[in-house]
Scaffold this motif. Structure first.
Motif, mmCIF file in Angstrom:
data_model
loop_
_atom_site.group_PDB
_atom_site.id
_atom_site.type_symbol
_atom_site.label_atom_id
_atom_site.label_comp_id
_atom_site.label_asym_id
_atom_site.label_seq_id
_atom_site.Cartn_x
_atom_site.Cartn_y
_atom_site.Cartn_z
ATOM 1 N N VAL A 1 0.879 -1.281 -0.105
ATOM 2 C CA VAL A 1 0.036 0.082 0.048
ATOM 3 C C VAL A 1 1.028 1.156 -0.141
ATOM 4 C CG1 VAL A 1 -1.719 1.405 1.377
ATOM 5 C CG2 VAL A 1 -1.978 -1.149 1.280
ATOM 6 N N PHE A 2 2.005 1.302 0.790
ATOM 7 C CA PHE A 2 2.797 2.431 0.984
ATOM 8 C C PHE A 2 3.316 2.774 -0.605
ATOM 9 C CE2 PHE A 2 7.025 3.866 1.374
ATOM 10 C CZ PHE A 2 7.057 5.333 1.822
ATOM 11 N N TYR A 3 3.810 1.573 -1.300
ATOM 12 C CA TYR A 3 4.562 1.907 -2.599
ATOM 13 C C TYR A 3 3.482 2.154 -3.838
ATOM 14 C CZ TYR A 3 9.180 0.889 -1.011
ATOM 15 O OH TYR A 3 10.319 1.147 -0.371
ATOM 16 N N ARG A 4 2.174 1.494 -3.836
ATOM 17 C CA ARG A 4 1.558 1.615 -4.750
ATOM 18 C C ARG A 4 0.249 2.243 -4.442
ATOM 19 N NH1 ARG A 4 2.050 -2.352 -8.669
ATOM 20 N NH2 ARG A 4 4.309 -2.653 -9.127
ATOM 21 N N GLY A 5 -0.403 2.445 -3.194
ATOM 22 C CA GLY A 5 -1.547 3.033 -2.880
ATOM 23 C C GLY A 5 -2.758 2.691 -3.730
ATOM 24 N N ARG A 6 -3.644 3.454 -4.083
ATOM 25 C CA ARG A 6 -4.594 3.175 -4.744
ATOM 26 C C ARG A 6 -4.742 2.170 -5.826
ATOM 27 N NH1 ARG A 6 -8.363 8.801 -4.646
ATOM 28 N NH2 ARG A 6 -8.442 8.778 -2.248
ATOM 29 N N LYS A 7 -3.775 2.259 -6.438
ATOM 30 C CA LYS A 7 -3.489 1.609 -7.870
ATOM 31 C C LYS A 7 -3.216 -0.035 -7.194
ATOM 32 C CE LYS A 7 -0.118 0.733 -11.551
ATOM 33 N NZ LYS A 7 1.181 1.230 -12.180
ATOM 34 N N LEU A 8 -2.436 -0.207 -6.198
ATOM 35 C CA LEU A 8 -2.627 -1.681 -5.786
ATOM 36 C C LEU A 8 -4.066 -2.218 -5.424
ATOM 37 C CD1 LEU A 8 -0.857 -3.974 -4.847
ATOM 38 C CD2 LEU A 8 -0.946 -3.008 -2.552
ATOM 39 N N LEU A 9 -4.814 -1.412 -4.722
ATOM 40 C CA LEU A 9 -6.228 -1.723 -4.539
ATOM 41 C C LEU A 9 -6.941 -2.060 -5.688
ATOM 42 C CD1 LEU A 9 -6.945 0.813 -1.638
ATOM 43 C CD2 LEU A 9 -6.190 -1.686 -1.530
ATOM 44 N N ALA A 10 -6.592 -1.458 -6.915
ATOM 45 C CA ALA A 10 -7.348 -1.426 -8.128
ATOM 46 C C ALA A 10 -7.018 -2.638 -8.583
ATOM 47 C CB ALA A 10 -7.354 -0.440 -8.982
ATOM 48 N N VAL A 11 -5.635 -3.205 -8.789
ATOM 49 C CA VAL A 11 -5.193 -4.227 -9.248
ATOM 50 C C VAL A 11 -5.674 -5.501 -8.420
ATOM 51 C CG1 VAL A 11 -3.223 -5.866 -9.958
ATOM 52 C CG2 VAL A 11 -3.288 -3.240 -10.550
ATOM 53 N N SER A 12 -5.787 -5.503 -7.127
ATOM 54 C CA SER A 12 -6.195 -6.321 -6.237
ATOM 55 C C SER A 12 -7.715 -6.817 -6.436
ATOM 56 C CB SER A 12 -5.679 -5.946 -4.783
ATOM 57 O OG SER A 12 -4.483 -5.856 -4.695
ATOM 58 N N ALA A 13 -8.411 -5.833 -7.009
ATOM 59 C CA ALA A 13 -9.771 -5.958 -6.739
ATOM 60 C C ALA A 13 -10.093 -7.037 -8.214
ATOM 61 C CB ALA A 13 -10.701 -4.808 -6.917
ATOM 62 N N ALA A 14 -9.285 -7.001 -9.127
ATOM 63 C CA ALA A 14 -9.521 -7.544 -10.314
ATOM 64 C C ALA A 14 -8.862 -8.945 -10.304
ATOM 65 C CB ALA A 14 -8.685 -6.869 -11.382
ATOM 66 N N ASP A 15 -7.887 -9.268 -9.200
ATOM 67 C CA ASP A 15 -7.330 -10.498 -9.407
ATOM 68 C C ASP A 15 -7.608 -11.018 -7.846
ATOM 69 O OD1 ASP A 15 -6.399 -10.430 -11.932
ATOM 70 O OD2 ASP A 15 -4.389 -9.427 -11.492
ATOM 71 N N TRP A 16 -8.588 -10.764 -6.965
ATOM 72 C CA TRP A 16 -8.417 -10.950 -5.835
ATOM 73 C C TRP A 16 -8.592 -12.629 -5.424
ATOM 74 C CZ3 TRP A 16 -12.544 -13.547 -3.435
ATOM 75 C CH2 TRP A 16 -13.845 -13.789 -4.341
ATOM 76 N N ALA A 17 -9.216 -13.182 -6.670
ATOM 77 C CA ALA A 17 -9.806 -14.755 -6.381
ATOM 78 C C ALA A 17 -8.427 -15.419 -6.458
ATOM 79 C CB ALA A 17 -10.752 -15.047 -7.373
ATOM 80 N N SER A 18 -7.592 -15.436 -7.497
ATOM 81 C CA SER A 18 -6.274 -16.099 -7.641
ATOM 82 C C SER A 18 -5.378 -15.917 -6.570
ATOM 83 C CB SER A 18 -5.754 -15.525 -8.982
ATOM 84 O OG SER A 18 -5.438 -14.360 -8.970
ATOM 85 N N GLY A 19 -5.435 -14.605 -6.100
ATOM 86 C CA GLY A 19 -4.688 -14.273 -4.751
ATOM 87 C C GLY A 19 -4.815 -14.888 -3.642
ATOM 88 N N ILE A 20 -5.917 -15.179 -3.495
ATOM 89 C CA ILE A 20 -6.446 -15.617 -2.299
ATOM 90 C C ILE A 20 -6.350 -17.189 -2.131
ATOM 91 C CG2 ILE A 20 -8.504 -16.283 -0.942
ATOM 92 C CD1 ILE A 20 -7.411 -13.498 -0.629
ATOM 93 N N VAL A 21 -6.465 -17.610 -3.623
ATOM 94 C CA VAL A 21 -6.112 -19.223 -3.622
ATOM 95 C C VAL A 21 -4.559 -19.327 -3.518
ATOM 96 C CG1 VAL A 21 -5.893 -20.874 -5.314
ATOM 97 C CG2 VAL A 21 -7.921 -19.430 -5.100
ATOM 98 N N ALA A 22 -3.832 -18.723 -4.006
ATOM 99 C CA ALA A 22 -2.169 -18.516 -4.238
ATOM 100 C C ALA A 22 -1.884 -18.196 -2.597
ATOM 101 C CB ALA A 22 -1.685 -17.396 -4.711
ATOM 102 N N GLY A 23 -2.430 -17.657 -1.826
ATOM 103 C CA GLY A 23 -2.201 -17.285 -0.613
ATOM 104 C C GLY A 23 -2.306 -18.597 0.342
ATOM 105 N N PHE A 24 -3.475 -19.301 0.238
ATOM 106 C CA PHE A 24 -3.984 -20.385 1.058
ATOM 107 C C PHE A 24 -2.798 -21.591 0.603
ATOM 108 C CE2 PHE A 24 -5.827 -24.471 0.922
ATOM 109 C CZ PHE A 24 -6.194 -24.636 2.135
ATOM 110 N N LEU A 25 -2.457 -21.359 -0.883
ATOM 111 C CA LEU A 25 -1.708 -22.633 -1.125
ATOM 112 C C LEU A 25 -0.139 -22.422 -0.358
ATOM 113 C CD1 LEU A 25 -2.711 -23.096 -4.794
ATOM 114 C CD2 LEU A 25 -2.888 -24.772 -3.228
ATOM 115 N N SER A 26 0.171 -21.244 -0.545
ATOM 116 C CA SER A 26 1.417 -20.673 0.128
ATOM 117 C C SER A 26 1.383 -21.225 1.410
ATOM 118 C CB SER A 26 1.819 -19.076 -0.071
ATOM 119 O OG SER A 26 2.883 -18.913 0.342
ATOM 120 N N ALA A 27 0.363 -20.504 2.247
ATOM 121 C CA ALA A 27 0.306 -20.769 3.684
ATOM 122 C C ALA A 27 0.294 -22.422 4.042
ATOM 123 C CB ALA A 27 -0.886 -20.344 4.435
ATOM 124 N N ALA A 28 -0.498 -23.083 3.276
ATOM 125 C CA ALA A 28 -0.675 -24.543 3.734
ATOM 126 C C ALA A 28 0.830 -25.158 3.314
ATOM 127 C CB ALA A 28 -1.571 -25.195 2.736
#
Length: 281
Positions: free
Chosen positions: A193-220
């Motif tokens: 958020v510090f480096y990208r701000g709102r731009k990061l939020l916009a990209v994350s909104a578009a790819d949130w599903a794959s990000g959550i899946v990747a995060g779950f796999l990474s944590a597991a």
């Protein structure tokens, strides 16, 4: 290492290769890996009420791990920006067991057997073949990608030794993993958020599903690896975990359309032989 631990680490390796592929295919990898960190935090946060809070002697290991993981993600992104998954991923992941084994000797007094040393050499040879000749011609070697990948491998070895030591001091592996993932994820999100701000939020909104899946796999994947480190030598777990290199190669060829060559096949065989020898050693 028992058969159950062995199979669990293999499953973790497949998960690890999968989430790395999910990061690789995104055009904005900084946003993708930040979103992956959010997914790790969301996966671990519900576990916190059911695990112990780490004691004072465990927190320094968690803090050190968070710092190293920040460097790991930044160098991993740079490696993927400069090279193919099938070139950068094997070099980053495959050289880490060699560094981990050396670190284990001096820091943890875990001296590998003769067969384990053979395995380390085979694995190192395989990763060199995969990175230097994996693309087909030595002249096409991207030196920047290799440099970033090697730095990433140093980070991997460092956090492996740190977390292997820290998780052994914790009351349970689940406690250490859950608090590490939440702390690490919050730091990664704050940096993003510090480096990208709102731009990061916009990209994350578009790819949130794959990000959550990747995060779950990474944590597991990493939670399983840390649990395994409480049941087997750190160097053995680290080396077996690098079978993810082979899963990544399959993903890169079958799903991402990257080229399969004879050199990559030879490298894969060397890596397999090295991992087997390391496990047997």
């Amino acid at each position: 290492m028992t058969p159950f631990v062995f199979l669990a680490v293999l499953a973790a390796a497949a998960m690890h290769a999968t989430w790395n592929a999910l990061v690789k295919v995104r055009s904005d990898r900084f946003a993708s890996i930040t979103l992956t960190s959010l997914g790790m935090t969301l996966s671990a946060a519900p576990v916190l009420p059911f695990v112990d809070v780490p004691t004072a002697n465990v927190w320094p290991w968690i803090v050190a791990s968070v710092i190293i993981h920040i460097g790991y993600r930044l160098f991993l992104i740079r490696a993927y920006d400069h090279g193919d998954l099938a070139q950068t991923y094997p070099l980053a992941r495959g050289t880490a067991p060699l560094i981990t084994a050396i670190g284990g000797v001096f820091l943890l007094s875990e001296v590998p057997s003769g067969l384990a040393v053979v395995g380390i050499l085979l694995l190192s040879l395989g990763t060199l073949l995969m990175s230097l000749r994996g693309g087909g011609h030595l002249a096409t070697l991207n030196r920047a990608a290799v440099g970033y990948a090697l730095t990433t491998s140093l980070c991997i070895a460092s956090y492996t030794l740190v977390d292997g030591s820290g998780v052994r001091l914790a009351t349970t592996a689940a406690s250490y993993a859950a608090w590490l993932f939440v702390c690490d994820g919050l730091c990664a999100i704050a940096i993003g958020v510090f480096y990208r701000g709102r731009k990061l939020l916009a990209v994350s909104a578009a790819d949130w599903a794959s990000g959550i899946v990747a995060g779950f796999l990474s944590a597991a994947a990493y939670a399983i690896a840390m649990w395994a480190m409480t049941r087997a030598p750190i160097a053995s777990v680290a080396s077996l975990r690098e079978t993810s290199i082979l899963f990544a190669m399959l993903i890169s060829v079958l799903a991402l359309g990257e080229k399969m060559t004879g050199w990559r096949g030879a490298a894969a065989l060397s890596i397999v032989a090295g991992v087997i020898a390391l496990r047997m050693g």
